[in-house]
Design an enzyme around this catalytic site. Structure first.
Site, PDB file in Angstrom:
ATOM      1  CG  ASP A   1      41.467  39.777  38.996  1.00  0.00           C
ATOM      2  OD1 ASP A   1      41.593  38.675  38.432  1.00  0.00           O
ATOM      3  OD2 ASP A   1      40.365  40.236  39.337  1.00  0.00           O
TER       4      ASP A   1
ATOM      5  CB  ALA B   1      43.100  44.177  39.620  1.00  0.00           C
ATOM      6  CB  ALA B   2      41.978  47.751  35.776  1.00  0.00           C
TER       7      ALA B   2
ATOM      8  CG  LEU C   1      35.399  42.241  32.247  1.00  0.00           C
ATOM      9  CD1 LEU C   1      34.961  43.309  31.250  1.00  0.00           C
ATOM     10  CD2 LEU C   1      35.855  40.979  31.505  1.00  0.00           C
TER      11      LEU C   1
END
Length: 298
Positions: free
Chosen positions: A139, A97-98, A93
Site C-alpha cells: 500500500d 497509506a495514502a 483502497l
C-alpha cells in the site's frame, strides 16, 4: 503540496501477505496535504473534521501513526499538517497509506527535505505498521510511486509495462472492513486447513503470473477473465460479501471484461475492468453514486 495516491490490487491480495506475488496499480485519487510551522504539532483531516495531536500511547491509531512519522525527523519546528482525504476509509483502497505518504511528503516540503518517491514509500511503512501491524508494504509503496507493478514481499517493486491503459471503475459497497481482522481470518484458515489454503494461494499465483503477461501484451479480455477467477478464489476464503458479489455481477452484466473485490474483503470495494473510457463511464453509473473511474498507465 504533498500527495499520496490510492491503490487497487488487481490480483493477489491476502496471498501477498504470505510471500506470494501480487499486481497493484496506483490511482490518481488519494490524499493531498500541506504542512507549515505552527504553535504545536497537529494533523487536521478533512472531510472528517478531525484534529489529531501526536501521542505514541494513544488509543487513536492516527495519533500513534502521526507520532511515529514525526519521530523520523531530527530537529524541526512544531508542524501543523492539513490533509484532504478523497478515499473511503477501510475500503481496500489504501486510504491509511495514502494519508501517511501525503503527510510525509508535505512535511518534507515544509522542511526543504528532498527524497525520491521510492524513499518516501519506504518511510511511510512506519505509519502503516501502526494500522496493520505487519503490513506487506504494497500500500505505502504504490501510494508513493503509482503506475502498474509486480510486488512480492521482501523484494524490490517491479514496474510493469502496460501495453494499453487500464480503465478501472471502482465501486464502494458502503461497508468498511478491518484489514487486520480479515488477514487474521485467512491466517486462521491457513492454520486449520493448510493444504486447502495453500492450494488457493498457488492458484492465485498462477493467475497473477498470467495477468502479468496479459497486461504486457495489452490483452484486456484475458485480464478480465483472470480477474473473475481471482474473485472466485478469494470468495472461497470467505472474504467476499453478498453486496460485493452483486456489484461484480452487475458490472459483468453491463459489459465489464471482468470484476472482482479488491483489498481485504469483508466489505470495502470492488472494481470492474472496462475496454474503453466510454464504457467505464457507463459502468460507473451502474455501480452507484460512490463509484469512480480510474485510468491507469504504466
Amino acid at each position: 503540496m504533498g500527495f499520496g495516491r490510492g491503490k487497487v490490487i488487481l490480483l493477489g491480495e491476502h496471498s501477498v501477505v504470505h510471500g506470494y506475488p501480487a499486481i497493484a496499480v496506483g490511482i490518481e485519487r488519494g490524499v493531498h496535504a500541506q504542512a507549515a510551522p505552527g504553535n504545536r504539532d497537529l494533523l487536521r483531516l478533512d472531510p472528517w473534521a478531525l484534529e489529531i495531536e501526536p501521542d505514541p500511547e494513544a488509543d487513536e491509531p492516527l495519533a500513534r501513526a502521526f507520532a511515529a512519522v514525526l519521530d523520523t525527523y531530527a530537529e524541526r519546528p512544531p508542524l501543523e499538517v492539513d490533509a484532504r482525504v478523497e478515499l473511503p476509509a477501510g475500503a481496500g483502497l489504501g486510504c491509511s497509506a495514502a494519508i501517511g505518504v501525503a503527510v510525509l511528503d508535505a512535511i518534507d516540503g515544509a522542511l526543504g527535505r528532498s527524497r525520491s518517491r521510492e524513499e518516501l514509500g519506504e518511510a511511510a511503512l512506519a505509519w502503516e505498521e501502526v494500522f496493520h501491524g505487519n503490513p506487506s508494504g504494497i500500500d505505502n509503496t504504490m501510494s508513493a510511486v503509482g503506475g502498474v507493478a509486480w510486488f512480492r514481499r521482501g523484494e524490490p517493486l517491479r514496474a510493469l509495462d502496460a501495453n494499453k491503459p487500464l480503465h478501472l471503475v471502482v465501486g464502494f459497497s458502503g461497508v468498511s472492513s478491518s484489514t487486520k481482522e480479515m488477514v487474521s481470518s485467512v491466517r486462521r484458515q491457513l492454520e486449520q486447513d493448510e493444504n486447502r489454503v495453500r492450494q488457493t494461494f498457488d492458484g492465485i499465483e498462477t493467475l497473477v503470473r498470467n495477468a502479468k503477461l496479459a497486461i504486457e501484451a495489452g490483452d484486456l479480455i484475458a485480464l478480465g477473465q483472470l480477474l473473475d477467477l481471482n474473485h472466485t478464489l478469494l470468495s472461497s476464503l470467505m472474504l467476499c460479501t453478498t453486496k460485493l458479489d452483486a456489484m461484480c455481477q452487475a458490472a459483468r452484466a453491463a459489459g465489464a471484461l471482468g470484476a472482482k473485490m479488491t483489498g481485504a474483503g469483508g466489505g470495502g470495494c470492488m472494481f470492474a475492468l472496462a475496454p474503453k473510457r466510454e464504457e467505464a463511464e457507463r459502468l460507473r453509473e451502474v455501480l452507484g453514486d460512490d463509484a469512480f473511474v480510474a485510468e491507469v498507465s504504466a
